[in-house]
Design a protein around this motif. Structure first.
Motif, PDB file in Angstrom:
ATOM      1  N   UNK A 111       0.742  -1.267  -0.028  1.00  0.00           N
ATOM      2  CA  UNK A 111      -0.033   0.220  -0.047  1.00  0.00           C
ATOM      3  C   UNK A 111       0.776   1.240   0.130  1.00  0.00           C
ATOM      4  N   UNK A 112       0.427   2.190  -0.788  1.00  0.00           N
ATOM      5  CA  UNK A 112       0.858   3.607  -0.578  1.00  0.00           C
ATOM      6  C   UNK A 112      -0.231   4.574  -0.218  1.00  0.00           C
ATOM      7  N   UNK A 113       0.021   5.768   0.237  1.00  0.00           N
ATOM      8  CA  UNK A 113      -0.937   6.754   0.365  1.00  0.00           C
ATOM      9  C   UNK A 113      -0.887   7.700  -0.816  1.00  0.00           C
ATOM     10  N   UNK A 129      -5.833   7.314  -6.193  1.00  0.00           N
ATOM     11  CA  UNK A 129      -5.650   5.982  -6.823  1.00  0.00           C
ATOM     12  C   UNK A 129      -6.656   5.089  -6.111  1.00  0.00           C
ATOM     13  N   UNK A 130      -7.512   4.115  -6.590  1.00  0.00           N
ATOM     14  CA  UNK A 130      -8.637   3.264  -6.221  1.00  0.00           C
ATOM     15  C   UNK A 130      -8.372   1.949  -6.773  1.00  0.00           C
ATOM     16  N   UNK A 131      -7.737   1.627  -7.762  1.00  0.00           N
ATOM     17  CA  UNK A 131      -7.624   0.139  -8.007  1.00  0.00           C
ATOM     18  C   UNK A 131      -6.023  -0.251  -7.878  1.00  0.00           C
ATOM     19  N   UNK A 144       0.197  -3.097 -10.394  1.00  0.00           N
ATOM     20  CA  UNK A 144       1.730  -3.195 -10.583  1.00  0.00           C
ATOM     21  C   UNK A 144       2.161  -1.854 -11.295  1.00  0.00           C
ATOM     22  N   UNK A 145       1.359  -1.126 -11.915  1.00  0.00           N
ATOM     23  CA  UNK A 145       1.713   0.217 -12.518  1.00  0.00           C
ATOM     24  C   UNK A 145       1.728   1.355 -11.590  1.00  0.00           C
ATOM     25  N   UNK A 146       0.948   1.050 -10.428  1.00  0.00           N
ATOM     26  CA  UNK A 146       0.942   2.207  -9.407  1.00  0.00           C
ATOM     27  C   UNK A 146       2.297   2.679  -8.946  1.00  0.00           C
ATOM     28  N   UNK A 199       1.339   8.188  -9.895  1.00  0.00           N
ATOM     29  CA  UNK A 199       0.725   7.726 -10.896  1.00  0.00           C
ATOM     30  C   UNK A 199      -0.094   6.381 -10.566  1.00  0.00           C
ATOM     31  N   UNK A 200      -1.365   6.318 -10.896  1.00  0.00           N
ATOM     32  CA  UNK A 200      -2.239   5.120 -10.506  1.00  0.00           C
ATOM     33  C   UNK A 200      -3.376   4.958 -11.165  1.00  0.00           C
ATOM     34  N   UNK A 201      -3.957   3.563 -10.948  1.00  0.00           N
ATOM     35  CA  UNK A 201      -5.277   3.287 -11.608  1.00  0.00           C
ATOM     36  C   UNK A 201      -6.509   3.586 -11.128  1.00  0.00           C
TER      37      UNK A 201
END
Length: 422
Positions: free
Chosen positions: A347-349, A354-356, A359-361, A386-388
């Motif tokens: 996990x990252x804050x 980002x809600x999904x 591995x790209x986050x 950057x995140x999904x």
């Protein structure tokens, strides 16, 4: 004349200019325009408007307004229109004539100073220091196209979102290219909308970001070598001349195939580490430059191909090793996530952006040595995240010292296949 009357007449004049330009320009080049382009190309790329447009450039008293009055008008318009699409009025001021354009350029501040994106050159300038600029990326799998838009998300922004940059993925035998453009329907490298590209190696573990123009810092510019092979018929003052290596991205190999997020490191050759030191500044270009080298050697014609012009004799594979600056470059690393026992995942804050899980986050922070005199607070500050958030929808938030172009290129590297890193 009261100020409201001046603004009303100005808007009527702007609408008239828009009608003329749509009939005369967009009618011939409608396939080269997009509805959400951040600003007209002509006003930002050309140092002066062509003489053929003098019929609408010289607007009588509008072109001959006293500088003090004109400055006051543009300042009021700039202060009142702080978001898109209303900020198009500021761009319209720069499209009236040369005197309006020069004063508008003086009034409009850089994203670092005001936090707003106005002209295309804003996409090459560092973001704000205090708060990130929030954007989102839409992936179109069918066309391998990626669109960077200004806004929180497609659902929340709606018509308020603005297309900033677009990229198209091009697979090659030994590498993958992401060609980046100002518009979503023209990815030609001979176009004046071409701004750069991202190139990967065969394994997808190392990427190089190429800018279409040299770095703004003279010290760095002397060490960045251009390399570009283009058809001789494309050599003109309007063509971006070279691809300058401004950054490299490396992904760590996952030899043991352990579970966890990717590990990446970005070396920003065009940004010195001093940019994030107290009182430091990042290179900030003020206009798109034409950097085509005058000396070029024609190559022999073989197998019926058109003549090529070699802008640099250095091979592309050797280029990254040549880019070394007398000052230490800024190095970014992904922020280490923590393992959540209840969720059983890393996990990252992301502060709700980002809600999904993917591995790209990632989140990028500065990687500094103790001798480089970087404060701990500065090292913990997230420069790019950057995140999904949904199917083919991703958020991208960036801040100083990265520009929108650099941040977008870094995020594009996450879309390429990396079997050796996962």
């Amino acid at each position: 004349m009261p100020f409201k009357s001046i603004v009303r007449e100005f808007r009527e004049m702007r609408e008239g200019i828009g009608n003329i330009s749509r009939r005369g320009v967009e009618g011939r080049h409608s396939h080269r325009r997009t509805k959400s382009h951040i600003a007209p190309e002509r006003s930002s790329f050309s140092p002066s408007l062509p003489s053929s447009s003098s019929g609408w450039v010289h607007q009588g008293r509008w072109a001959n307004l006293p500088p003090e009055l004109l400055l006051d008008i543009i300042q009021r318009v700039e202060e009142s229109e702080t978001s898109w699409p209303a900020r198009r009025d500021v761009v319209a001021c720069a499209s009236v004539c040369r005197s309006w354009r020069e004063i508008t350029k003086e009034v409009v501040k850089t994203p670092e100073q005001c936090g707003w994106l106005t002209f295309p050159i804003s996409l090459k300038q560092p973001g704000p220091r205090d708060a990130p600029i929030q954007c989102f990326i839409k992936r179109e799998r069918a066309t391998s196209t990626y669109r960077l838009c200004l806004g929180l998300s497609p659902a929340l922004s709606g018509d308020m979102s603005k297309l900033l940059l677009a990229a198209r993925k091009v697979r090659r035998a030994t590498s993958t290219d992401f060609v980046i453009s100002l518009v979503a329907d023209d990815f030609s490298r001979g176009s004046n909308t071409y701004v750069g590209k991202l190139r990967s190696n065969f394994l997808g573990t190392k990427f190089t970001i190429y800018d279409s123009q040299p770095p703004n810092d003279p010290v760095i510019q002397t060490n960045c070598r251009p390399h570009r092979r283009i058809h001789s018929k494309q050599v003109s003052p309007r063509v971006p001349a070279g691809n300058y290596n401004v950054a490299t991205i490396s992904y760590e190999l996952n030899v043991l195939r352990t579970r966890g997020p990717r590990r990446m490191q970005c070396t920003m050759h065009s940004i010195p580490i001093s940019a994030i030191q107290e009182g430091g500044t990042a290179p900030t270009p003020t206009e798109f430059t034409n950097c085509l080298e005058e000396q070029s050697s024609p190559l022999s014609v073989s197998k019926g191909k058109k003549p090529l012009v070699e802008v640099s004799s250095t091979s592309l594979s050797e280029l990254p090793e040549l880019v070394h600056c007398s000052r230490d470059p800024l190095v970014l690393k992904n922020k280490a996530p923590r393992w959540h026992e209840q969720l059983q995942c890393w996990c990252l804050n992301f502060k709700g952006r980002v809600t999904v899980a993917s591995v790209k986050n990632f989140q990028l922070v500065a990687a500094a040595e103790p001798i480089q005199n970087i404060s701990l607070a500065e090292q913990e500050k997230v420069i790019l995240q950057f995140g999904k958030i949904g199917k083919d929808i991703f958020t991208m938030d960036y801040r100083y010292p990265l520009s929108a172009f650099q941040a977008f290129a870094i995020c594009l590297s996450s879309f390429d296949t990396k079997p050796a890193c996962e």
